[in-house]
Write an enzyme that holds these catalytic residues in place. Structure first.
Site, PDB file in Angstrom:
ATOM      1  N   SER A   1       0.843  -1.379   0.099  1.00  0.00           N
ATOM      2  CA  SER A   1      -0.072   0.084   0.623  1.00  0.00           C
ATOM      3  C   SER A   1       0.983   0.767  -0.199  1.00  0.00           C
ATOM      4  O   SER A   1       1.797   1.226   0.162  1.00  0.00           O
ATOM      5  CB  SER A   1      -1.015   0.428   1.375  1.00  0.00           C
ATOM      6  N   ASP A   2      -0.305   2.394   0.136  1.00  0.00           N
ATOM      7  CA  ASP A   2       1.289   3.079  -0.238  1.00  0.00           C
ATOM      8  C   ASP A   2       0.921   3.640   1.467  1.00  0.00           C
ATOM      9  O   ASP A   2       0.256   3.053   2.185  1.00  0.00           O
ATOM     10  CB  ASP A   2       0.329   4.440  -0.825  1.00  0.00           C
ATOM     11  N   TRP A   3       1.491   5.271   1.708  1.00  0.00           N
ATOM     12  CA  TRP A   3       2.274   5.351   3.482  1.00  0.00           C
ATOM     13  C   TRP A   3       0.865   5.841   3.658  1.00  0.00           C
ATOM     14  O   TRP A   3      -0.344   6.511   3.430  1.00  0.00           O
ATOM     15  CB  TRP A   3       2.549   6.373   3.205  1.00  0.00           C
TER      16      TRP A   3
END
Ligand code: NOJ
Length: 740
Positions: A270-272
């Site tokens: 996932s992104d942050w």
């Protein structure tokens, strides 16, 4: 201290491999340890906080981000390998976007070189530097198609074209990973952001995207398809909402397109904190449902969030998620660790690597910067500067001597002390021969005061030519740094106008993270060199081009708008039912007015800005002048299994060696879906001595004409095609057909 369960044996190749397979390791893991492998945490705090060390020791962390220093990496790795029950090494992630310590031009600048070999080489150097400091995994390439220069992250992209982006993204992946992930200095690439982030509405970072299905398939997904083919080991989801289903929960795209259609078997991260953000998007009520949505959609690892750590176990207990799903997610993490050779060699010994910022790295940084420079204007052939005729030069502008700013966005490990600025390089070039009169005129690119203008004017008046370094500081582009007004910030336009009024030849060099709107500046300069943020070796590269030691050869990877109001403006747009037509426009008081307000003569243009951009995609001048002539096609029609051969002659009619990038575009005139007015299909780079002529050949087959059709299938459609061979996205035209 627990000893690791893994034992090792030597194979006939002599290389140690773990006896345990991923499967047998999985069979030994508790559920908590499995979930731990899916967790990436931020490790930037120094000293390491107790909960980080404890999390690693108890097997609740599989990967860390933001650590890039050998001792620190080895220290935390030792806890994982020597103190955790199973001794599974950590995967260390870091954003190595356009260089690690040696900084190459921003990706948009690298794209302007149209040179995959150079992108591959720069990525190789970045990978070796990063690996020498303990990094195993970078979050690049960013291959988001970017049509909006207001979007700060356009700097990180390869621009607006799916073919060029796919090609350069693949080269970057190859440079990072090589063909053996366990080899010297190989690191994992991560293609991001899957998918559509570049279409953030109004160029505002993180805003929603609205991408029609055929654009998604044929434009935004296309570079991802190519980098998956090139072997990208990992992908990152986009923050964005895409047609109501945020990318991090988008099973149709992750499990459907990526894993099922393209057979991607690597890791999706996932992104942050993007899993928890599914709650903020309004898709999920709480962390538990966010974790379930993401896991079911195909996200294997959570970056810097706690949804998986908190909720996966409960979701399994309650039967919402199956243990076999978790096992397959964990297996992807373990497989990568195994492929990187981390079970055998978990620690990094920097001594086994070349020093950072080696001569070789600087040489490639210099070449990348030279090739990224795009000459947009050169009136009266003011460039190259004729050294023998110059007694003095004025060096003006807030970016002439800004070692940090020239590195651009996403620089965590580069150091400004390594940068060679244009002023430094010019002083060296001119030493003992030409007087250098330096006066910045403005303190920073954003300064509004005119206090320093007088000194700048004095410097110009004392000089034979003014070299003016304008643009944007690095902080004005990149993530969360979108701008609504993308003209030169501060009082830079006024400074340039004041300098031009002095009557000396003016050469402007723009250092920026995006295409700026420079329409009002062009009349105030004789030449304009677009340098993007050129990185560590920006100064020597710019100086070499200004003095003609190198010829400029960059080509725009993105359209330059005349005004913000024209955005989005890109070359591969649709024709519409009423395409713009210059002959229909009438000028009244400088405003273009359509001929008649009836259904005749009404077409797609702005009253005040027409329809053409300031500079088209693919445009860029050199010091030589290359003309294309004698376009020939091998046949007027090709069958499905045949290749069309295209030949054109390129002649340098200028007086100096010229570089040219000959570009091949097509248009599928009629389709089951409307097709773009032009699509880049191939290009060839040439270097030609004055008077020399070279025949350039291309081949096109049915595969090159393929697209996702109205029924969702992929393939070409018989019919007529237009073809252009050119030195920008405008040029020599021919027609051919594809038979049924
Ligand atoms: C957020 C960005 O969107 C992504 O591109 C980056 O890799 C991560 N943060 C980690 O820094």
């Amino acid at each position: 201290m627990n000893s690791p369960i893994l034992t090792h044996s030597a194979t006939h190749t002599g290389r140690e491999v773990p006896e345990d397979t991923v499967d047998s390791l999985l069979s030994k893991m508790t559920l908590e340890e499995k979930i731990g492998q899916l967790q990436q945490v931020d490790a930037s705090a120094d000293p390491f906080p107790d909960d980080l060390i404890d999390g690693v020791r108890t097997g609740r962390i599989g990967s860390v981000i933001n650590l890039a220093q050998t001792d620190a990496c080895n220290r935390i790795q030792r806890v994982a390998v020597e103190e955790s029950r199973l001794g599974i090494p950590l995967l260390m992630g870091r954003d190595v976007i356009h260089g690690f310590r040696t900084i190459f031009p921003i990706p948009l600048g690298q794209a302007a070189a149209w040179n995959p070999d150079l992108v591959r080489e720069a990525a190789r150097i970045a990978a070796v530097e990063a690996r020498s400091q303990g990094v195993h995994w970078t979050f690049a390439p960013m291959i988001d198609i970017s049509r909006d220069p207001r979007w700060g992250r356009i700097a990180e992209s390869f621009g607006e074209d799916p073919y060029l982006t796919g090609l350069l993204g693949s080269a970057m992946v190859e440079g990072f990973q090589t063909d053996d992930l366990s080899g010297h200095g190989a690191i994992l690439a991560c293609a991001k952001h899957f998918v559509g982030y570049g279409a953030s509405e109004s160029g505002r970072d993180y805003s929603a995207t609205n991408i029609p299905a055929n654009e998604l398939r044929n434009i935004y997904l296309e570079p991802f398809r190519r980098v998956v083919e090139a072997g990208a080991a990992t992908l990152m989801t986009s923050f964005s909402d895409i047609d109501g289903v945020p990318a991090t929960a988008n099973g149709a795209l992750l499990n459907g397109v990526l894993r099922s259609d393209w057979a991607f078997d690597g890791l999706v991260v996932s992104d942050w904190n993007a899993i928890n953000e599914l709650i903020v998007h309004g898709l999920c009520e709480d962390g538990r449902s966010a974790a379930a949505e993401a896991a079911l959609a195909g996200v294997d690892m959570e970056m810097a969030g706690d949804a998986y750590a908190r909720h996966l176990a409960g979701l399994i207990e309650d039967g919402v998620l199956s243990i076999s799903l978790i096992d397959s997610m964990v297996a992807r993490v373990l497989r990568l660790k195994q492929q990187l050779g981390l079970f055998e060699r978990p620690y990094t010994d920097a001594a086994g690597f070349d020093p950072l910022v080696s001569d070789r790295a600087l040489k490639v940084a210099y070449e990348s910067a030279v090739e990224s420079l795009v000459l947009l204007k050169n009136a009266g052939a003011v460039l190259p500067l004729r050294e023998a005729q110059l007694g003095s030069i004025a060096v003006i502008g807030p970016l002439a001597d800004a070692p940090h700013e020239q590195m651009g966005t996403w620089v965590f490990d580069g150091q400004k002390s390594d940068s060679v600025t244009p002023l430094q390089a010019l002083r060296q070039q001119c030493s003992g021969k030409i007087q250098v009169n330096y006066a910045p005129g403005l303190e920073t690119s954003r300064s509004r005061t005119h206090d320093l203008f007088g000194a700048a004017e004095t410097a110009v008046l004392k000089s034979d030519v003014a070299l003016v370094f304008l643009g944007e500081e690095s902080i004005l582009s990149g993530e969360a740094h979108s701008r609504a007004d993308i003209r030169l910030p501060g009082a830079q336009s006024e400074l340039l106008a004041r300098i031009k009024a002095l009557g000396k030849p003016v050469v402007t060099v723009v250092l920026a993270g995006r295409p700026l709107v420079i329409s009002e500046n062009l009349p105030n300069t004789d030449a304009l060199l677009y340098a993007w943020h050129p990185g560590t070796m920006g100064g020597p590269a710019i100086t070499a081009v200004l003095f003609g030691k190198e010829a400029p050869r960059g080509k725009l990877p993105v359209t330059f708008p005349k005004s913000v109001g024209q955005i989005p403006i890109y070359y591969n747009h649709k024709n519409t039912g009423r395409p713009p037509n210059a002959s229909e426009m009438i000028l009244i008081d400088d405003i273009e007015v359509g001929a008649l307000q009836t259904s005749l003569g009404m077409s797609a243009f702005y009253l005040d800005d027409g329809f053409e951009p300031l500079f088209p995609f693919g445009f860029g001048l050199s010091y030589g002048h290359c003309e294309l002539e004698d376009l020939e096609l091998s046949q007027p029609e090709i069958g499905q299994g045949e290749q069309l051969k295209i030949r054109v002659s390129a002649r340098n009619t200028g007086g100096r060696t010229g570089f040219e990038t000959v570009q091949l575009y097509i248009r599928d005139i009629t389709g089951s879906l409307t097709r773009p007015v032009k699509e880049l299909k191939a290009f060839k780079r040439l270097s030609l001595e004055p008077g020399r002529c070279e025949v350039v050949e291309f081949e096109l087959g049915a595969a090159d004409l393929s697209f996702y059709r109205r029924d969702g299938s992929f393939g070409p459609e018989p019919g007529r095609f237009c073809l252009w061979v050119s030195t920008s996205s405008e040029g020599l035209q021919a027609e051919f057909s594809l038979g049924a």
